[in-house]
Design a protein around this motif. Sequence first.
Motif, PDB file in Angstrom:
ATOM      1  N   UNK A 153      -0.718  36.181  10.621  1.00 25.93           N
ATOM      2  CA  UNK A 153      -1.702  36.036  11.699  1.00 25.93           C
ATOM      3  C   UNK A 153      -1.405  37.068  12.779  1.00 25.93           C
ATOM      4  N   UNK A 154      -2.423  37.447  13.539  1.00 33.10           N
ATOM      5  CA  UNK A 154      -2.222  38.349  14.674  1.00 33.10           C
ATOM      6  C   UNK A 154      -2.315  37.559  15.974  1.00 33.10           C
ATOM      7  N   UNK A 168      -5.658  37.593  22.028  1.00 27.80           N
ATOM      8  CA  UNK A 168      -6.141  37.610  20.649  1.00 27.80           C
ATOM      9  C   UNK A 168      -5.331  36.635  19.798  1.00 27.80           C
ATOM     10  N   UNK A 169      -6.006  35.809  19.009  1.00 30.63           N
ATOM     11  CA  UNK A 169      -5.344  35.050  17.941  1.00 30.63           C
ATOM     12  C   UNK A 169      -6.269  35.053  16.735  1.00 30.63           C
ATOM     13  N   UNK A 170      -5.824  35.640  15.647  1.00 27.68           N
ATOM     14  CA  UNK A 170      -6.606  35.621  14.408  1.00 27.68           C
ATOM     15  C   UNK A 170      -5.694  35.152  13.279  1.00 27.68           C
ATOM     16  N   UNK A 171      -6.087  34.070  12.622  1.00 27.47           N
ATOM     17  CA  UNK A 171      -5.320  33.635  11.453  1.00 27.47           C
ATOM     18  C   UNK A 171      -4.645  32.283  11.592  1.00 27.47           C
ATOM     19  N   UNK A 172      -4.837  31.612  12.715  1.00 26.68           N
ATOM     20  CA  UNK A 172      -4.214  30.295  12.889  1.00 26.68           C
ATOM     21  C   UNK A 172      -5.196  29.171  12.591  1.00 26.68           C
ATOM     22  N   UNK A 173      -6.444  29.331  12.956  1.00 25.62           N
ATOM     23  CA  UNK A 173      -7.464  28.326  12.657  1.00 25.62           C
ATOM     24  C   UNK A 173      -7.681  28.298  11.135  1.00 25.62           C
ATOM     25  N   UNK A 174      -7.805  27.109  10.530  1.00 27.23           N
ATOM     26  CA  UNK A 174      -7.988  27.054   9.062  1.00 27.23           C
ATOM     27  C   UNK A 174      -9.206  27.860   8.588  1.00 27.23           C
ATOM     28  N   UNK A 176     -10.087  30.725   9.947  1.00 28.77           N
ATOM     29  CA  UNK A 176      -9.838  32.141  10.231  1.00 28.77           C
ATOM     30  C   UNK A 176      -9.389  32.890   8.972  1.00 28.77           C
ATOM     31  N   UNK A 177      -9.708  34.167   8.888  1.00 30.46           N
ATOM     32  CA  UNK A 177      -9.069  34.979   7.849  1.00 30.46           C
ATOM     33  C   UNK A 177      -7.622  35.267   8.246  1.00 30.46           C
ATOM     34  N   UNK A 178      -6.800  35.658   7.264  1.00 31.04           N
ATOM     35  CA  UNK A 178      -5.436  36.089   7.563  1.00 31.04           C
ATOM     36  C   UNK A 178      -5.268  37.537   7.075  1.00 31.04           C
ATOM     37  N   UNK A 179      -4.105  38.089   7.308  1.00 34.14           N
ATOM     38  CA  UNK A 179      -3.773  39.449   6.871  1.00 34.14           C
ATOM     39  C   UNK A 179      -2.590  39.372   5.920  1.00 34.14           C
ATOM     40  N   UNK A 180      -2.363  40.431   5.175  1.00 31.03           N
ATOM     41  CA  UNK A 180      -1.181  40.414   4.305  1.00 31.03           C
ATOM     42  C   UNK A 180      -0.700  41.834   4.050  1.00 31.03           C
ATOM     43  N   UNK A 181       0.566  41.949   3.716  1.00 30.38           N
ATOM     44  CA  UNK A 181       1.142  43.236   3.298  1.00 30.38           C
ATOM     45  C   UNK A 181       1.376  43.129   1.800  1.00 30.38           C
ATOM     46  N   UNK A 209      -0.784  46.238   7.170  1.00 32.73           N
ATOM     47  CA  UNK A 209      -1.573  45.031   6.906  1.00 32.73           C
ATOM     48  C   UNK A 209      -2.885  45.389   6.227  1.00 32.73           C
ATOM     49  N   UNK A 210      -3.192  44.679   5.148  1.00 35.40           N
ATOM     50  CA  UNK A 210      -4.518  44.786   4.540  1.00 35.40           C
ATOM     51  C   UNK A 210      -5.476  43.976   5.410  1.00 35.40           C
ATOM     52  N   UNK A 211      -6.537  44.635   5.880  1.00 32.61           N
ATOM     53  CA  UNK A 211      -7.401  43.977   6.863  1.00 32.61           C
ATOM     54  C   UNK A 211      -8.885  44.049   6.509  1.00 32.61           C
TER      55      UNK A 211
END
Length: 477
Positions: A153-154, A168-174, A176-181, A209-211
């Motif tokens: 998450x960011x 900014x918060x992205x990836x904590x809400x169910x 939300x999208x997430x990121x990954x390496x 991060x793949x975004x």
Amino acid sequence: MNKNQLKKLKEAILKKERLVFDTLSQKQTKEMVTFNNAYKNFLDRSKTEREAAEQIIAAAGKKGFVDIDSFSGKTTAKPGQKIYKVFHNRCVGLAVLGKEDPAGGTHIIASHIDSPRLDLKQNPFYEDLDMGLIKTHYYGGIRKYHWLAIPLALHGTVITGSNKKIDITIGEDPDDPVFTITDLLPHLAGKTESDKKIPDLFVGEKLNLVAGSMPLGDKTEKDRFKLHLLHLIHERYGLTEEDFVSAEIEAVPAEKARDVGLDRSMIGAYGQDDRICAYTSLQALLDAESPRKTALALFFDKEEIGSEGSCGAKSNFLEDFMSDLLLVSGQSADNRFLRKALINSRCLSADVNAAMDPDYKEVHEPMNAARLGYGICITKFTGVRGKSGSNDASAEFVGKIRHIFNKNKIVWQTGELGKIDEGGGGTVAKFLAEFGMNVLDCGPAILSMHSPFEVSSKADVYMTYLGYKAFYEDTAG
Ligand code: MN
Ligand code: MN
């Protein structure tokens, strides 16, 4: 000597190691569970130093703590007054004024609220092979492979061109999208990896991060995958590419804190080093009964990169806070009095130690290593090689803390960070000791330290809270 005499002798002279679970009453076991549920909630809301600072101030505010700046030159603070000071949104001090003058010394517990992570670079956005990607620069000591192929998450703060602050918060809400390496598949890893050493296998510049993978515009458009990322961020937050120059964005594990084990005796979560000590010292201060000595809880930033900067333990924060406390309680904050207040203080450097790991016993010296579930851990010295870079607490002060813990039935153990010459580490202890005060490293021992899923014992979390509270409430000389 007969059997009975031997038994008595052993009872009298041998040191006892106690598992916390063997000592807890039913009532305490219940309290332990409740305490740890609140701790998990704190971890989920405190994935960055800024978020932790906000949570700490909110919890203190509910208990009647007031901003030290609201005293503005007035000297009206009386014993029992609760005060907080926040610095640059990333470093916090809490104080409960004691019955005695702060100049006679205070009781300090100092933890840190930053954790290892991946920071976004200042120019992070790019595209490659028709994918939108984000560049990171790791912060603190990480094993790089821990960060591959997990949801991230960011979290962070951006200052815009018009000086607006955007969180900014992205990836904590169910939802939300997430990121990954991404990581290399085992099928193709053989040749690339066979003759490489770990540092060459996992490279900092590959922690990207793949975004995204959907373009904006048609084929004639240049950089349309990167453009799509920036467009979506602009839609959601109104930000431009240049805004990320003045930003602190951290990629952190997107998972929530979880119970670990069929018996639910442990907690697995990101950031327990050192929010485990931040939370337990916070609660200990909030719950401490009218302390004789002024009680301080300090929450520093930047410990993981050497306690540097304006919010780290090497900064002037403590001196500044202490002189403010002297002033508002109607005393002189002249250099001499400030020095005395600092020299006469006692401090627990609240940080984690490494619990012995069943799979990696070889790096520990079992007679002196800390163990999970054996209570709050006293670490007389840290450092590397011949204790280099360590505070190395005095026998007198270790004795003092041991006495407080024994008197209050705190289950405690000692710890040493690994075998001699195996490696090592440090804490904020030595920086606070420079003021002349006695400092001792003291906190729980955890497994998988600095990983995205650190493991603690609920019994140790609870015992650490009780130990810190006993320290604040100590009434002896
Ligand atoms: Mn730490
Ligand atoms: Mn650490």
